[in-house]
Design an enzyme around this catalytic site. Sequence first.
Site, short mmCIF file in Angstrom:
data_model
loop_
_atom_site.label_atom_id
_atom_site.label_comp_id
_atom_site.label_asym_id
_atom_site.label_seq_id
_atom_site.Cartn_x
_atom_site.Cartn_y
_atom_site.Cartn_z
N ASN A 7 0.86 -1.19 0.00
CA ASN A 7 0.00 0.00 0.00
C ASN A 7 0.89 1.24 0.00
O ASN A 7 1.71 1.42 0.91
CB ASN A 7 -0.90 -0.02 1.24
CG ASN A 7 -1.91 1.11 1.25
OD1 ASN A 7 -1.59 2.25 0.92
ND2 ASN A 7 -3.13 0.80 1.65
N ARG A 18 4.59 18.40 0.96
CA ARG A 18 5.50 19.45 0.47
C ARG A 18 5.02 20.05 -0.85
O ARG A 18 5.49 21.10 -1.27
CB ARG A 18 6.91 18.86 0.30
CG ARG A 18 8.00 19.85 -0.05
CD ARG A 18 8.28 20.81 1.09
NE ARG A 18 9.33 21.76 0.73
CZ ARG A 18 10.61 21.59 1.04
NH1 ARG A 18 11.00 20.51 1.72
NH2 ARG A 18 11.49 22.49 0.70
N HIS A 43 -5.57 3.36 -1.43
CA HIS A 43 -6.84 3.55 -0.73
C HIS A 43 -7.21 5.03 -0.80
O HIS A 43 -7.00 5.78 0.14
CB HIS A 43 -6.71 3.09 0.72
CG HIS A 43 -7.99 3.03 1.46
ND1 HIS A 43 -8.24 2.10 2.45
CD2 HIS A 43 -9.12 3.77 1.38
CE1 HIS A 43 -9.46 2.29 2.94
NE2 HIS A 43 -10.00 3.30 2.31
N GLU A 70 -8.67 0.08 -2.80
CA GLU A 70 -9.52 -0.06 -1.63
C GLU A 70 -10.35 1.19 -1.41
O GLU A 70 -9.92 2.29 -1.77
CB GLU A 70 -8.67 -0.28 -0.37
CG GLU A 70 -7.79 -1.50 -0.38
CD GLU A 70 -7.01 -1.64 0.91
OE1 GLU A 70 -6.50 -2.76 1.17
OE2 GLU A 70 -6.90 -0.65 1.66
N THR A 100 -7.88 6.16 9.56
CA THR A 100 -7.56 4.87 8.94
C THR A 100 -8.74 3.93 9.16
O THR A 100 -9.68 4.27 9.88
CB THR A 100 -6.26 4.27 9.54
OG1 THR A 100 -5.89 3.11 8.80
CG2 THR A 100 -6.44 3.92 11.01
N HIS A 190 -3.78 -4.69 7.84
CA HIS A 190 -3.88 -3.66 8.87
C HIS A 190 -2.97 -4.00 10.05
O HIS A 190 -3.19 -4.97 10.76
CB HIS A 190 -5.31 -3.44 9.38
CG HIS A 190 -5.49 -2.05 9.96
ND1 HIS A 190 -5.91 -0.97 9.21
CD2 HIS A 190 -5.25 -1.57 11.20
CE1 HIS A 190 -5.96 0.11 9.96
NE2 HIS A 190 -5.55 -0.23 11.18
N GLY A 213 1.10 -1.36 4.27
CA GLY A 213 1.54 -0.03 3.88
C GLY A 213 2.29 0.70 4.97
O GLY A 213 3.50 0.88 4.90
N HIS A 214 1.58 1.12 6.02
CA HIS A 214 2.18 1.99 7.04
C HIS A 214 3.44 1.38 7.64
O HIS A 214 4.49 2.04 7.72
CB HIS A 214 1.15 2.29 8.13
CG HIS A 214 1.66 3.21 9.19
ND1 HIS A 214 1.74 4.58 9.00
CD2 HIS A 214 2.14 2.97 10.43
CE1 HIS A 214 2.24 5.14 10.10
NE2 HIS A 214 2.49 4.19 10.98
#
Length: 237
Positions: A7, A18, A43, A70, A100, A190, A213-214
């Site tokens: 992700n 930025r 997502h 997603e 989230t 997740h 992802g994170h």
Amino acid sequence: MTKLSVNINKIATLRNARGGNVPDLLKVATDIQRFGGQGITIHPRPDERHIRYQDARDLKAVVTTEYNIEGNPQHNFIDLVLECKPDQVTLVPDAIGAITSSAGWDTIKNQEYLTEVIQEFQKNGIRTSIFVDPILEMIEGAKKTGTDRIELYTESFAHQYSLGNERGIDPYTKAAILANELGLGINAGHDLSLDNIKFFKENIPSLLEVSIGHALISEALYLGLDNTVNMYLNKLK
């Protein structure tokens, strides 16, 4: 082997902070696949605070593995998915403004709605997956919607595992066994990370895909993106 879909929302968050095009989202997606990643997940949310709708369109040209979009199947999202025609759409019941994802679908209460949306996507050749908690009734409800797959919402497992409670995997194992019996494919995502992914994979029968992802992007700040992707791949073998 369980597939790794990365992700890239957090790459878009960094870019948007930025302005301009650094980091280049399309280049990162291309590099992740070159490093061995087997899919790209995005997502987009209605406020476009990280992934923009135009990103979804632009990524279509560079994702050569599996493209997974997603989101909450509201009108604009449905239109975007039908325009981009990804390999997979994952339906997530996000509230407007949610930081989230925080819960899976109530597949019983929303059965008629989900069935209608899923049929529209499948009619257009898009594989469907729906985000669910590891609750057996929700897995049974998912089957009735006609979805191809479920994505197990793994926050609870990750939290319990971080506390040293390996029994937190039990509801997920039971949910996976039932999903397999019902003929549903199993994805998961997740809060999965390098710390817990191997244990999770070993306890979920026929796990097809994880979307991360994170944690992966955060770990890559220390370990490097190429190295981190391949560390995940090794743990998923």
